[in-house]
Design a protein around this motif. Structure first.
Motif, PDB file in Angstrom:
ATOM      1  N   SER A 102      12.776   5.107 -12.724  1.00  0.00           N
ATOM      2  CA  SER A 102      11.737   6.058 -13.139  1.00  0.00           C
ATOM      3  C   SER A 102      10.413   5.698 -12.473  1.00  0.00           C
ATOM      4  O   SER A 102      10.204   4.563 -12.030  1.00  0.00           O
ATOM      5  CB  SER A 102      11.566   6.027 -14.654  1.00  0.00           C
ATOM      6  OG  SER A 102      10.986   4.799 -15.056  1.00  0.00           O
ATOM      7  N   GLN A 103       9.512   6.681 -12.448  1.00  0.00           N
ATOM      8  CA  GLN A 103       8.177   6.412 -11.922  1.00  0.00           C
ATOM      9  C   GLN A 103       7.492   5.339 -12.754  1.00  0.00           C
ATOM     10  O   GLN A 103       6.825   4.462 -12.205  1.00  0.00           O
ATOM     11  CB  GLN A 103       7.329   7.689 -11.933  1.00  0.00           C
ATOM     12  CG  GLN A 103       7.677   8.669 -10.848  1.00  0.00           C
ATOM     13  CD  GLN A 103       6.786   9.889 -10.881  1.00  0.00           C
ATOM     14  OE1 GLN A 103       6.440  10.388 -11.945  1.00  0.00           O
ATOM     15  NE2 GLN A 103       6.416  10.381  -9.715  1.00  0.00           N
ATOM     16  N   GLN A 104       7.667   5.403 -14.049  1.00  0.00           N
ATOM     17  CA  GLN A 104       7.030   4.431 -14.947  1.00  0.00           C
ATOM     18  C   GLN A 104       7.502   3.009 -14.628  1.00  0.00           C
ATOM     19  O   GLN A 104       6.700   2.086 -14.534  1.00  0.00           O
ATOM     20  CB  GLN A 104       7.332   4.772 -16.412  1.00  0.00           C
ATOM     21  CG  GLN A 104       6.621   3.871 -17.396  1.00  0.00           C
ATOM     22  CD  GLN A 104       5.110   4.012 -17.339  1.00  0.00           C
ATOM     23  OE1 GLN A 104       4.569   5.116 -17.260  1.00  0.00           O
ATOM     24  NE2 GLN A 104       4.407   2.894 -17.353  1.00  0.00           N
ATOM     25  N   LYS A 105       8.805   2.845 -14.439  1.00  0.00           N
ATOM     26  CA  LYS A 105       9.376   1.520 -14.173  1.00  0.00           C
ATOM     27  C   LYS A 105       8.873   0.975 -12.832  1.00  0.00           C
ATOM     28  O   LYS A 105       8.484  -0.195 -12.735  1.00  0.00           O
ATOM     29  CB  LYS A 105      10.904   1.614 -14.180  1.00  0.00           C
ATOM     30  CG  LYS A 105      11.602   0.303 -14.048  1.00  0.00           C
ATOM     31  CD  LYS A 105      11.486  -0.469 -15.322  1.00  0.00           C
ATOM     32  CE  LYS A 105      12.612  -1.465 -15.418  1.00  0.00           C
ATOM     33  NZ  LYS A 105      12.534  -2.209 -16.654  1.00  0.00           N
ATOM     34  N   LEU A 106       8.880   1.823 -11.796  1.00  0.00           N
ATOM     35  CA  LEU A 106       8.400   1.360 -10.491  1.00  0.00           C
ATOM     36  C   LEU A 106       6.912   1.021 -10.566  1.00  0.00           C
ATOM     37  O   LEU A 106       6.488  -0.011 -10.033  1.00  0.00           O
ATOM     38  CB  LEU A 106       8.656   2.409  -9.408  1.00  0.00           C
ATOM     39  CG  LEU A 106       8.208   2.028  -7.997  1.00  0.00           C
ATOM     40  CD1 LEU A 106       8.837   0.712  -7.524  1.00  0.00           C
ATOM     41  CD2 LEU A 106       8.527   3.157  -7.014  1.00  0.00           C
ATOM     42  N   ALA A 107       6.145   1.847 -11.242  1.00  0.00           N
ATOM     43  CA  ALA A 107       4.707   1.576 -11.382  1.00  0.00           C
ATOM     44  C   ALA A 107       4.480   0.232 -12.059  1.00  0.00           C
ATOM     45  O   ALA A 107       3.641  -0.562 -11.616  1.00  0.00           O
ATOM     46  CB  ALA A 107       4.032   2.700 -12.165  1.00  0.00           C
ATOM     47  N   GLU A 108       5.233  -0.036 -13.118  1.00  0.00           N
ATOM     48  CA  GLU A 108       5.097  -1.323 -13.819  1.00  0.00           C
ATOM     49  C   GLU A 108       5.418  -2.477 -12.883  1.00  0.00           C
ATOM     50  O   GLU A 108       4.700  -3.479 -12.858  1.00  0.00           O
ATOM     51  CB  GLU A 108       6.043  -1.370 -15.027  1.00  0.00           C
ATOM     52  CG  GLU A 108       5.606  -0.519 -16.183  1.00  0.00           C
ATOM     53  CD  GLU A 108       6.666  -0.423 -17.278  1.00  0.00           C
ATOM     54  OE1 GLU A 108       7.695  -1.137 -17.214  1.00  0.00           O
ATOM     55  OE2 GLU A 108       6.471   0.399 -18.197  1.00  0.00           O
ATOM     56  N   ARG A 109       6.479  -2.352 -12.113  1.00  0.00           N
ATOM     57  CA  ARG A 109       6.868  -3.435 -11.200  1.00  0.00           C
ATOM     58  C   ARG A 109       5.856  -3.640 -10.085  1.00  0.00           C
ATOM     59  O   ARG A 109       5.766  -4.727  -9.525  1.00  0.00           O
ATOM     60  CB  ARG A 109       8.257  -3.171 -10.640  1.00  0.00           C
ATOM     61  CG  ARG A 109       9.328  -3.305 -11.703  1.00  0.00           C
ATOM     62  CD  ARG A 109      10.680  -3.355 -11.108  1.00  0.00           C
ATOM     63  NE  ARG A 109      11.691  -3.520 -12.138  1.00  0.00           N
ATOM     64  CZ  ARG A 109      12.979  -3.407 -11.915  1.00  0.00           C
ATOM     65  NH1 ARG A 109      13.428  -3.138 -10.698  1.00  0.00           N
ATOM     66  NH2 ARG A 109      13.837  -3.571 -12.882  1.00  0.00           N
ATOM     67  N   LEU A 110       5.117  -2.582  -9.745  1.00  0.00           N
ATOM     68  CA  LEU A 110       4.092  -2.685  -8.704  1.00  0.00           C
ATOM     69  C   LEU A 110       2.732  -3.056  -9.279  1.00  0.00           C
ATOM     70  O   LEU A 110       1.767  -3.211  -8.531  1.00  0.00           O
ATOM     71  CB  LEU A 110       3.971  -1.359  -7.943  1.00  0.00           C
ATOM     72  CG  LEU A 110       5.212  -0.866  -7.208  1.00  0.00           C
ATOM     73  CD1 LEU A 110       4.966   0.522  -6.625  1.00  0.00           C
ATOM     74  CD2 LEU A 110       5.641  -1.843  -6.135  1.00  0.00           C
ATOM     75  N   SER A 111       2.657  -3.152 -10.605  1.00  0.00           N
ATOM     76  CA  SER A 111       1.396  -3.431 -11.307  1.00  0.00           C
ATOM     77  C   SER A 111       0.330  -2.387 -11.014  1.00  0.00           C
ATOM     78  O   SER A 111      -0.843  -2.707 -10.765  1.00  0.00           O
ATOM     79  CB  SER A 111       0.879  -4.832 -10.954  1.00  0.00           C
ATOM     80  OG  SER A 111       1.816  -5.808 -11.331  1.00  0.00           O
ATOM     81  N   ILE A 112       0.766  -1.126 -11.017  1.00  0.00           N
ATOM     82  CA  ILE A 112      -0.160  -0.013 -10.862  1.00  0.00           C
ATOM     83  C   ILE A 112       0.119   0.977 -11.993  1.00  0.00           C
ATOM     84  O   ILE A 112       1.108   0.845 -12.711  1.00  0.00           O
ATOM     85  CB  ILE A 112      -0.013   0.700  -9.485  1.00  0.00           C
ATOM     86  CG1 ILE A 112       1.409   1.275  -9.317  1.00  0.00           C
ATOM     87  CG2 ILE A 112      -0.370  -0.259  -8.356  1.00  0.00           C
ATOM     88  CD1 ILE A 112       1.589   2.106  -8.058  1.00  0.00           C
ATOM     89  N   THR A 113      -0.750   1.968 -12.128  1.00  0.00           N
ATOM     90  CA  THR A 113      -0.531   2.966 -13.167  1.00  0.00           C
ATOM     91  C   THR A 113       0.493   3.994 -12.700  1.00  0.00           C
ATOM     92  O   THR A 113       0.703   4.195 -11.492  1.00  0.00           O
ATOM     93  CB  THR A 113      -1.833   3.713 -13.518  1.00  0.00           C
ATOM     94  OG1 THR A 113      -2.257   4.471 -12.377  1.00  0.00           O
ATOM     95  CG2 THR A 113      -2.920   2.749 -13.967  1.00  0.00           C
ATOM     96  N   PHE A 114       1.096   4.633 -13.673  1.00  0.00           N
ATOM     97  CA  PHE A 114       2.031   5.718 -13.423  1.00  0.00           C
ATOM     98  C   PHE A 114       1.357   6.795 -12.573  1.00  0.00           C
ATOM     99  O   PHE A 114       1.934   7.331 -11.628  1.00  0.00           O
ATOM    100  CB  PHE A 114       2.482   6.261 -14.787  1.00  0.00           C
ATOM    101  CG  PHE A 114       3.221   7.555 -14.750  1.00  0.00           C
ATOM    102  CD1 PHE A 114       4.557   7.586 -14.415  1.00  0.00           C
ATOM    103  CD2 PHE A 114       2.595   8.736 -15.096  1.00  0.00           C
ATOM    104  CE1 PHE A 114       5.256   8.779 -14.393  1.00  0.00           C
ATOM    105  CE2 PHE A 114       3.281   9.932 -15.082  1.00  0.00           C
ATOM    106  CZ  PHE A 114       4.620   9.951 -14.731  1.00  0.00           C
ATOM    107  N   GLN A 115       0.089   7.104 -12.883  1.00  0.00           N
ATOM    108  CA  GLN A 115      -0.640   8.137 -12.164  1.00  0.00           C
ATOM    109  C   GLN A 115      -0.868   7.751 -10.705  1.00  0.00           C
ATOM    110  O   GLN A 115      -0.805   8.595  -9.814  1.00  0.00           O
ATOM    111  CB  GLN A 115      -1.996   8.414 -12.844  1.00  0.00           C
ATOM    112  CG  GLN A 115      -1.879   9.087 -14.184  1.00  0.00           C
ATOM    113  CD  GLN A 115      -1.641   8.113 -15.342  1.00  0.00           C
ATOM    114  OE1 GLN A 115      -1.507   6.891 -15.132  1.00  0.00           O
ATOM    115  NE2 GLN A 115      -1.577   8.638 -16.558  1.00  0.00           N
ATOM    116  N   GLN A 116      -1.124   6.451 -10.474  1.00  0.00           N
ATOM    117  CA  GLN A 116      -1.321   5.993  -9.095  1.00  0.00           C
ATOM    118  C   GLN A 116      -0.042   6.179  -8.290  1.00  0.00           C
ATOM    119  O   GLN A 116      -0.077   6.637  -7.148  1.00  0.00           O
ATOM    120  CB  GLN A 116      -1.752   4.530  -9.067  1.00  0.00           C
ATOM    121  CG  GLN A 116      -2.003   3.988  -7.668  1.00  0.00           C
ATOM    122  CD  GLN A 116      -3.156   4.674  -6.969  1.00  0.00           C
ATOM    123  OE1 GLN A 116      -4.143   5.037  -7.586  1.00  0.00           O
ATOM    124  NE2 GLN A 116      -3.031   4.887  -5.685  1.00  0.00           N
TER     125      GLN A 116
END
Length: 148
Positions: A44-58
């Protein structure tokens, strides 16, 4: 000095970095590739964002090509998705897209997507004898197809 055709010049113009920080077609292409491979691995976008330490919106902005993505973060995306960075920076696919030779939604061929999913499922089979049998069957079927 060799002359530059109008098509070659268009390709060079597209790849030039604007004087401002605005994005260009290459940023949109990379974003499409991130979205494509993220969905292929079922993340998911949320999971990838978390792993990249960025926001979902970013991440959404990266995938839409609204924000540029730096080389270091792009490498982190590829590593997180378990793919070579070259999958995200496919120069030939980019040039084909710019020339209008490929669909606007850059899709990996269906057979490649199916092979990816079969490979993931195959790696989850615990019994080595079953894996060996499936492998033998698939190779046999592939040979039959090439003989036809």
């Amino acid at each position: 000095m060799p002359e530059t055709s109008s098509t070659d010049q268009m390709r060079l113009d597209v790849m030039k970095r604007p004087a401002t920080r605005e994005t260009n077609e290459a940023d949109k292409f990379v974003g499409e590739r991130i979205r494509l491979y993220r969905s292929m691995v079922g993340m998911s976008q949320q999971k990838l964002a978390e792993r990249l330490s960025i926001t979902f919106q970013q991440l959404q902005k990266y995938e839409r090509g609204e924000n540029r993505i730096g080389a270091g973060r792009l490498l982190l995306v590829a590593t997180t998705l378990g793919i070579p960075i070259t999958f995200l920076l496919d120069h030939q696919a980019f040039l084909r897209q710019q020339a209008g030779d490929s669909p606007s939604e850059l899709e990996i061929p269906v057979a490649a997507r199916e092979a990816y999913h079969v490979g993931r499922a195959f790696s989850q089979i615990a019994d080595p004898e079953i894996r060996r049998s499936i492998s033998t069957l698939v190779r046999s079927l592939a040979r039959d197809e090439s003989d036809a």
